[in-house]
Design an enzyme around this catalytic site. Structure first.
Site, mmCIF file in Angstrom:
data_model
loop_
_atom_site.group_PDB
_atom_site.id
_atom_site.type_symbol
_atom_site.label_atom_id
_atom_site.label_comp_id
_atom_site.label_asym_id
_atom_site.label_seq_id
_atom_site.Cartn_x
_atom_site.Cartn_y
_atom_site.Cartn_z
ATOM 1 N N CYS A 164 0.766 -1.292 -0.031
ATOM 2 C CA CYS A 164 -0.083 0.042 0.039
ATOM 3 C C CYS A 164 0.904 1.276 0.009
ATOM 4 C CB CYS A 164 -0.932 -0.132 1.276
ATOM 5 S SG CYS A 164 -0.157 -0.014 2.865
ATOM 6 N N HIS B 52 -2.762 1.155 7.137
ATOM 7 C CA HIS B 52 -2.932 0.927 5.416
ATOM 8 C C HIS B 52 -2.874 2.449 4.991
ATOM 9 C CE1 HIS B 52 -4.157 -0.994 1.869
ATOM 10 N NE2 HIS B 52 -5.384 -0.387 1.809
ATOM 11 N N HIS C 116 -5.505 1.423 -4.042
ATOM 12 C CA HIS C 116 -4.553 1.149 -3.066
ATOM 13 C C HIS C 116 -4.206 -0.480 -3.704
ATOM 14 C CE1 HIS C 116 -7.872 -1.169 -0.695
ATOM 15 N NE2 HIS C 116 -8.571 -0.882 -1.903
#
Length: 273
Positions: A177, A223, A235
């Site tokens: 990510c 994240h 993402h």
């Protein structure tokens, strides 16, 4: 001491050994600072975007003078292909010297001929690759109007569509990510923090969710994602069924809405004022 990454991808490990967590990846042609020779096979390095990890000696050219020479050469970056071959001669029938991923840095020699660009490599060898595969290398943020730069960051992230998830990865061979978001910015000359959080002394600051625009960053527990506009974000996720680059929505009525993320946004970050 300075060093140059000579392998297409140089894993930066969390410990000075192979069988441990991958923290990051330095890409071909990047100059790193050697902080400590930790074992006969590994050294601790710091990248130009100020991230640290342990690199295998075999992946580096460990000479200050060579690194200084390389740093002063003109640069291009592999941009328009996921991977590309550097050939020994300017023809497709030649043999490949090595294969480079998007984000690899080379030094052009002369002008392209018939779309073949001669390039210098960190070990002094020369090779050829298609000039159309290369993009401009930016050592400082691109000077563009804000709306254009925001759109360019989103388009850069989209280049990694189809890439599978790799913890610590930041290439089309596997990306996580923060690897995705950091590369979307790095390829436009902006050095943000490599991990999924806002860190002082890096150019991302918190903004209200109401002010977010394309190119801004969405933070979740552990994240990070890149906002694309119209309630959508891209993402890279290791979740089963996605396994890599994916696009989701913040709008509950959308078919690709993920409540487990949309309901857990901790911060929105922006490079822009």
């Amino acid at each position: 001491m300075k060093a140059i990454v000579k392998s297409p991808i140089c894993p930066l490990m969390s410990l000075p050994r192979q069988n441990c967590e991958r923290a990051d990846e330095a890409l071909f042609g990047m100059v790193v600072e050697v902080l400590e020779r930790t074992t006969p096979d590994y050294c601790k390095v710091r990248t130009h975007y100020r991230y640290e990890g342990y690199a295998c000696i075999d992946d580096l050219v460990l000479l200050d003078k060579t690194a200084e020479w390389w740093a002063n050469l003109p640069k291009k970056v592999v941009l328009h292909k996921n991977v590309c071959d550097v050939m020994a001669e300017p023809k497709v029938q030649s043999w490949q010297i090595l294969t480079l991923p998007r984000g690899a840095v080379v030094s052009p020699v002369g002008e392209p001929e018939n779309d073949w660009q001669c390039v210098m490599l960190p070990d002094g060898r020369e090779g050829y690759l298609r000039a159309s595969y290369l993009g401009d290398y930016f050592s400082a943020p691109i000077d563009l109007p804000e709306a254009d730069l925001r759109q360019r960051i989103v388009e850069t992230a989209m280049l990694y569509a189809g890439t599978h998830y790799r913890w610590g990865g930041k290439s089309p061979l596997g990306i996580d990510c923060s690897g995705l978001t950091s590369m979307a910015y790095l390829l436009n000359g902006i050095l943000i923090y490599r991990d999924a959080r806002i860190v002082d002394d890096f150019p991302i600051h918190e903004i209200s969710r109401e002010k977010m625009k394309p190119g801004d960053l969405l933070f979740f527990p552990g994240h990070i994602a890149l906002y694309m506009g119209d309630g959508r974000y891209c993402h890279s996720t290791g979740r089963g069924g996605d396994d890599g680059f994916t696009i989701n929505s913040l709008i509950p009525s959308a078919t690709d809405y993920r409540s487990d993320l949309a309901e857990k946004i901790t911060q929105v970050g922006s490079y822009f004022d």
